[in-house]
Design an enzyme around this catalytic site. Structure first.
Site, mmCIF file in Angstrom:
data_model
loop_
_atom_site.group_PDB
_atom_site.id
_atom_site.type_symbol
_atom_site.label_atom_id
_atom_site.label_comp_id
_atom_site.label_asym_id
_atom_site.label_seq_id
_atom_site.Cartn_x
_atom_site.Cartn_y
_atom_site.Cartn_z
ATOM 1 N N ARG A 55 9.453 -21.333 -8.029
ATOM 2 C CA ARG A 55 9.106 -20.999 -6.650
ATOM 3 C C ARG A 55 8.619 -19.555 -6.605
ATOM 4 O O ARG A 55 9.374 -18.642 -6.274
ATOM 5 C CB ARG A 55 10.303 -21.200 -5.736
ATOM 6 C CG ARG A 55 10.801 -22.640 -5.710
ATOM 7 C CD ARG A 55 11.840 -22.832 -4.635
ATOM 8 N NE ARG A 55 12.490 -24.135 -4.762
ATOM 9 C CZ ARG A 55 13.729 -24.313 -5.220
ATOM 10 N NH1 ARG A 55 14.465 -23.272 -5.593
ATOM 11 N NH2 ARG A 55 14.234 -25.529 -5.304
ATOM 12 N N ASP A 57 6.915 -16.055 -5.601
ATOM 13 C CA ASP A 57 6.959 -15.288 -4.356
ATOM 14 C C ASP A 57 5.591 -15.131 -3.710
ATOM 15 O O ASP A 57 4.566 -15.333 -4.351
ATOM 16 C CB ASP A 57 7.455 -13.867 -4.666
ATOM 17 C CG ASP A 57 8.954 -13.783 -4.551
ATOM 18 O OD1 ASP A 57 9.578 -14.764 -4.113
ATOM 19 O OD2 ASP A 57 9.503 -12.726 -4.914
ATOM 20 N N TYR A 115 5.458 -14.539 -18.176
ATOM 21 C CA TYR A 115 4.776 -13.854 -17.081
ATOM 22 C C TYR A 115 3.956 -12.692 -17.633
ATOM 23 O O TYR A 115 4.349 -12.071 -18.629
ATOM 24 C CB TYR A 115 5.794 -13.263 -16.093
ATOM 25 C CG TYR A 115 6.495 -14.252 -15.225
ATOM 26 C CD1 TYR A 115 5.954 -14.649 -14.007
ATOM 27 C CD2 TYR A 115 7.744 -14.762 -15.584
ATOM 28 C CE1 TYR A 115 6.625 -15.545 -13.189
ATOM 29 C CE2 TYR A 115 8.416 -15.668 -14.773
ATOM 30 C CZ TYR A 115 7.850 -16.051 -13.564
ATOM 31 O OH TYR A 115 8.509 -16.931 -12.756
ATOM 32 N N ARG A 202 9.258 -8.250 -11.743
ATOM 33 C CA ARG A 202 8.672 -7.137 -10.981
ATOM 34 C C ARG A 202 9.549 -5.889 -11.048
ATOM 35 O O ARG A 202 9.028 -4.762 -10.999
ATOM 36 C CB ARG A 202 8.443 -7.567 -9.526
ATOM 37 C CG ARG A 202 7.257 -8.535 -9.406
ATOM 38 C CD ARG A 202 7.212 -9.233 -8.068
ATOM 39 N NE ARG A 202 7.085 -8.290 -6.973
ATOM 40 C CZ ARG A 202 7.189 -8.632 -5.680
ATOM 41 N NH1 ARG A 202 7.428 -9.895 -5.348
ATOM 42 N NH2 ARG A 202 7.063 -7.726 -4.751
#
Lengths: 250, 250
Positions: A55, A57, A115, A202
């Site tokens: 999910r 962001d 990522y 992040r």
């Protein structure tokens, strides 16, 4: 009336997250999940609800997120991608579709996700990269960032790298690979792991930036991990720099 | 009242052309020139009109277009870039600014321009490249495209590669370099020349695509040049794939 047996279809989805409030359906604002449900329901004439793997962001991009749904429509599994892409906006594309067993779900599988966090590090931002990179003009030292990255590889309690709003059983996670590469003005932080906490990539990016610009020494990462306190780590880097690039089922 | 002498300032401008009706001011729709005039006039409190080097078409991108303007404002030449970027939208950036002699103009100089035309050649488009590439799923053979490209290098009458709407004294131009490279799914046509006709790079791209997909043999380029007839060449490839990447004054 014949009741046709439902089949489960898996989708591999790529998207530019710029114009979406993330993956998950929201009361306000458009989401990737809502667009997929809309396109699938129009295609199948069934009220389809997809279930996603990751999910992501608001504003985060993906090259390969996964989703599954159940349908009684007898279209071959690989044809859904073509039919869906005709009904989806240009910033969402189904790269692949195929039938899976009715109890298969990506979130029930062990997996490795990769990522990339991309930083444009120059005097001025490049308008042609702006949507997919975080811009900073402060010169970043990628050797320092790579040294710092090394301390994060392995199994650690990543509580300091987790948004404080999260509710999760354990904050121990494993990072299998983490590297920082520079090509011209573009710095790419690439991180692979078996699981990630909320905002973890992040916050790692935001912390490595503070190492690269000289605010933290690389060794400070060890202390940040030990403190298990979000306020010890760097800021959460902006969403636009983040892309889910690989998803591997083990 | 003191009448201050006007100085001429040169700007190096990068932009994402997606949301603009090209460089040149239009009655309807926003343009790069209009945005620069607006930002400069607000900054200087003078009614500034920039004069551009290359009037790129609607949807075309640039990494380094040039423009000049005259002003009585006594700001150091290199400071205009910073002040302008604060007033420009995120998809336009002034990369550099400096004072030039009052009679210097980029269109009066001999120059070499380099364009890149980028093609995403895969089964499905990549949403993260969609704004800056032209998508085609028909497999393109870049070896054939490179052979064809070779026939275009040098001084030729490029009338067949010029939009029929154009009014120009001569259609003879010189291409100094033209190559086709493939990296993964991305094919980049890179062309350098001392001058280009209207839509010339996009017609070259459209024609090389027809060679790559097998419609034309590479040698057909020689015939297209000889015929001096726009209808002999391939279609004009879409604007979004085109970027002005380098501008060199000789």
């Amino acid at each position: 009336m014949e009741i046709r047996k439902k089949r489960r279809i898996c989708l591999v989805v790529a998207y530019d997250g710029t114009n979406y409030q993330g993956w998950q359906i929201q009361q306000n604002g458009n989401t990737i999940e809502a667009e997929l449900n809309r396109a699938l329901s129009a295609l199948t004439k069934e009220p389809i609800e997809v279930s996603g793997a990751s999910r992501t962001d608001s504003g985060v991009h993906a090259r390969c997120n996964y989703a599954v749904f159940d349908t009684a429509v007898r279209m071959p599994g690989d044809k859904f991608s073509y039919a869906l892409n005709q009904r989806l906006p240009e910033d969402i594309r189904v790269r692949k579709s195929y039938e899976v067993s009715p109890d298969w779900h990506p979130r029930k599988c062990s997996s490795k996700k990769t990522y990339e966090y991309r930083i444009f590090n120059d005097e001025f931002p490049d308008p042609l990269c702006r949507l997919y990179t975080h811009f900073t003009y402060t010169k970043l030292d990628t050797d320092r960032m790579n040294t710092a990255a090394g301390y994060l590889i392995g199994e650690h309690d990543f509580k300091s790298f987790c948004s404080i709003h999260t509710q999760t059983e354990t904050t121990v996670r494993t990072i299998t690979d983490l590297s920082v590469k520079k090509e011209g003005s573009l710095i790419t932080i690439r991180v692979t792991g078996t699981g990630f906490l909320y905002n973890m990539v992040r916050i790692i990016a935001g912390t490595l930036i503070e190492v690269g610009n000289g605010k933290y020494p690389p060794e400070h990462i060890k202390e940040i991990l030990q403190h298990c306190d979000r306020s010890c780590a760097g800021p959460t880097a902006p969403a636009r720099g983040l892309t889910l690039v690989e998803y591997e089922f083990l």
